[in-house]
Write a protein that holds these residues in place. Structure first.
Motif, PDB file in Angstrom:
ATOM      1  N   LYS A 104      11.930   3.224 -18.542  1.00  0.00           N
ATOM      2  CA  LYS A 104      10.778   3.877 -19.174  1.00  0.00           C
ATOM      3  C   LYS A 104      10.093   4.727 -18.106  1.00  0.00           C
ATOM      4  CE  LYS A 104       9.776   0.267 -22.559  1.00  0.00           C
ATOM      5  NZ  LYS A 104      10.770  -0.767 -22.201  1.00  0.00           N
ATOM      6  N   PRO A 105      10.473   6.001 -18.020  1.00  0.00           N
ATOM      7  CA  PRO A 105       9.932   6.837 -16.940  1.00  0.00           C
ATOM      8  C   PRO A 105       8.419   7.078 -17.036  1.00  0.00           C
ATOM      9  CG  PRO A 105      11.212   8.155 -18.476  1.00  0.00           C
ATOM     10  CD  PRO A 105      11.398   6.717 -18.875  1.00  0.00           C
ATOM     11  N   ASN A 106       7.841   6.814 -18.200  1.00  0.00           N
ATOM     12  CA  ASN A 106       6.401   7.026 -18.362  1.00  0.00           C
ATOM     13  C   ASN A 106       5.598   5.736 -18.197  1.00  0.00           C
ATOM     14  OD1 ASN A 106       7.615   6.171 -20.811  1.00  0.00           O
ATOM     15  ND2 ASN A 106       5.863   6.882 -21.993  1.00  0.00           N
ATOM     16  N   TRP A 107       6.262   4.647 -17.784  1.00  0.00           N
ATOM     17  CA  TRP A 107       5.597   3.363 -17.531  1.00  0.00           C
ATOM     18  C   TRP A 107       5.612   3.088 -16.036  1.00  0.00           C
ATOM     19  CZ3 TRP A 107       5.561  -1.269 -21.199  1.00  0.00           C
ATOM     20  CH2 TRP A 107       5.441  -0.846 -22.535  1.00  0.00           C
ATOM     21  N   GLN A 114       3.256   9.732  -8.354  1.00  0.00           N
ATOM     22  CA  GLN A 114       4.044   9.953  -9.572  1.00  0.00           C
ATOM     23  C   GLN A 114       3.139   9.971 -10.797  1.00  0.00           C
ATOM     24  OE1 GLN A 114       7.172   7.066  -9.972  1.00  0.00           O
ATOM     25  NE2 GLN A 114       7.912   7.396  -7.896  1.00  0.00           N
ATOM     26  N   ILE A 115       2.201   9.036 -10.859  1.00  0.00           N
ATOM     27  CA  ILE A 115       1.303   8.930 -12.009  1.00  0.00           C
ATOM     28  C   ILE A 115       0.422  10.170 -12.104  1.00  0.00           C
ATOM     29  CG2 ILE A 115      -0.649   7.653 -12.991  1.00  0.00           C
ATOM     30  CD1 ILE A 115       0.642   5.115 -11.646  1.00  0.00           C
ATOM     31  N   ARG A 116      -0.143  10.604 -10.986  1.00  0.00           N
ATOM     32  CA  ARG A 116      -1.023  11.788 -10.984  1.00  0.00           C
ATOM     33  C   ARG A 116      -0.272  13.038 -11.447  1.00  0.00           C
ATOM     34  NH1 ARG A 116      -3.399   9.382  -6.080  1.00  0.00           N
ATOM     35  NH2 ARG A 116      -5.485   8.695  -6.687  1.00  0.00           N
ATOM     36  N   GLY A 117       1.020  13.081 -11.188  1.00  0.00           N
ATOM     37  CA  GLY A 117       1.819  14.227 -11.594  1.00  0.00           C
ATOM     38  C   GLY A 117       2.307  14.153 -13.032  1.00  0.00           C
ATOM     39  N   LEU A 162       0.828  -1.196   0.000  1.00  0.00           N
ATOM     40  CA  LEU A 162       0.000   0.000   0.000  1.00  0.00           C
ATOM     41  C   LEU A 162       0.866   1.252   0.000  1.00  0.00           C
ATOM     42  CD1 LEU A 162      -2.862   1.126   0.081  1.00  0.00           C
ATOM     43  CD2 LEU A 162      -2.754   1.018   2.572  1.00  0.00           C
ATOM     44  N   SER A 163       1.909   1.255   0.814  1.00  0.00           N
ATOM     45  CA  SER A 163       2.819   2.391   0.876  1.00  0.00           C
ATOM     46  C   SER A 163       3.508   2.618  -0.472  1.00  0.00           C
ATOM     47  CB  SER A 163       3.860   2.148   1.972  1.00  0.00           C
ATOM     48  OG  SER A 163       4.838   3.145   1.946  1.00  0.00           O
ATOM     49  N   ARG A 164       4.000   1.546  -1.082  1.00  0.00           N
ATOM     50  CA  ARG A 164       4.655   1.656  -2.394  1.00  0.00           C
ATOM     51  C   ARG A 164       3.664   2.135  -3.453  1.00  0.00           C
ATOM     52  NH1 ARG A 164       9.570  -1.007  -3.231  1.00  0.00           N
ATOM     53  NH2 ARG A 164      10.379  -1.945  -1.353  1.00  0.00           N
ATOM     54  N   ASN A 165       2.458   1.579  -3.430  1.00  0.00           N
ATOM     55  CA  ASN A 165       1.445   1.974  -4.418  1.00  0.00           C
ATOM     56  C   ASN A 165       1.077   3.441  -4.286  1.00  0.00           C
ATOM     57  OD1 ASN A 165       1.467  -0.570  -5.478  1.00  0.00           O
ATOM     58  ND2 ASN A 165      -0.519  -1.173  -4.663  1.00  0.00           N
ATOM     59  N   LYS A 166       0.972   3.953  -3.067  1.00  0.00           N
ATOM     60  CA  LYS A 166       0.641   5.368  -2.862  1.00  0.00           C
ATOM     61  C   LYS A 166       1.725   6.263  -3.468  1.00  0.00           C
ATOM     62  CE  LYS A 166      -3.239   4.938  -0.708  1.00  0.00           C
ATOM     63  NZ  LYS A 166      -4.459   5.217  -1.438  1.00  0.00           N
ATOM     64  N   ALA A 167       2.982   5.874  -3.310  1.00  0.00           N
ATOM     65  CA  ALA A 167       4.089   6.654  -3.886  1.00  0.00           C
ATOM     66  C   ALA A 167       4.021   6.620  -5.413  1.00  0.00           C
ATOM     67  CB  ALA A 167       5.429   6.107  -3.398  1.00  0.00           C
ATOM     68  N   ILE A 168       3.716   5.464  -5.970  1.00  0.00           N
ATOM     69  CA  ILE A 168       3.599   5.339  -7.426  1.00  0.00           C
ATOM     70  C   ILE A 168       2.397   6.138  -7.926  1.00  0.00           C
ATOM     71  CG2 ILE A 168       3.201   3.732  -9.339  1.00  0.00           C
ATOM     72  CD1 ILE A 168       4.720   1.621  -7.618  1.00  0.00           C
ATOM     73  N   GLU A 169       1.275   6.076  -7.202  1.00  0.00           N
ATOM     74  CA  GLU A 169       0.082   6.850  -7.583  1.00  0.00           C
ATOM     75  C   GLU A 169       0.407   8.336  -7.665  1.00  0.00           C
ATOM     76  OE1 GLU A 169      -3.149   6.128  -4.885  1.00  0.00           O
ATOM     77  OE2 GLU A 169      -3.063   3.965  -5.225  1.00  0.00           O
TER      78      GLU A 169
END
Length: 169
Positions: A104-107, A44-47, A35-42
């Motif tokens: 791949k920074p956009n993946w 990045q994606i939102r930005g 959950l912690s890792r996913n929140k950090a990835i989320e």
């Protein structure tokens, strides 16, 4: 922080073991880690502001996912963010995806416990921030100009809210 191949495999296998052996405390700790890792990835994606936000919900598709990932990798439009959301796979789907997202920074790759395709797609919609949204199914490779053609169709007509690709038979 991305989950790489062996790291991903360790976390998934450990969680599955804890769940199957009924070790709720271990599974809870590992769930919090994911959950912690996913929140950090989320975040990045939102930005990641792009023309196209594409998602692929995936569940146990190790035998099919490579062709789909290659088809997205070969898109003629470069202005996209691609999110592969693993709906709790038990095979090595994550390892295959992890190899593809390297450099791949956009993946992005997110793993969560199984909640079904509809919930996974809705989750994908909620975390992406592109001008247009595309769902690429985990067993359907797409043509290399899909993103470009869909973007062109939608941006050329302010009345349009949906572009749907047809299938070649």
């Amino acid at each position: 922080e991305r989950l790489e191949g062996s790291e991903y495999n360790f976390y998934v296998q450990t969680r599955l073991y804890a769940k199957n052996k009924n070790y709720p405390a271990a599974n809870e700790v590992l769930s919090k880690e994911f959950l912690s890792r996913n929140k950090a990835i989320e975040a990045q994606i939102r930005g990641y502001k792009t023309t196209i936000s594409a998602i692929t919900p995936v569940y146990n598709r190790a035998k099919l996912i490579t062709e789909v990932l290659e088809s997205v990798e070969n898109q003629t439009l470069d202005d996209y963010c691609y999110v592969i959301i693993d709906d709790g796979s038990h095979d090595n789907t994550g390892e295959i995806v992890s190899r593809f997202i390297k450099n791949k920074p956009n993946w992005f790759y997110i793993y969560h416990d199984n909640m079904g395709e509809a919930e996974t797609v809705n989750y994908g919609w909620s975390i992406t921030a592109g001008d247009y949204f595309v769902q690429v199914n985990s067993d359907d490779p797409v043509k290399k100009d899909l993103f470009a053609k869909m973007s062109e169709a939608l941006s050329g007509d302010t009345e349009s809210v949906l572009a749907y690709c047809d299938f070649d038979i």
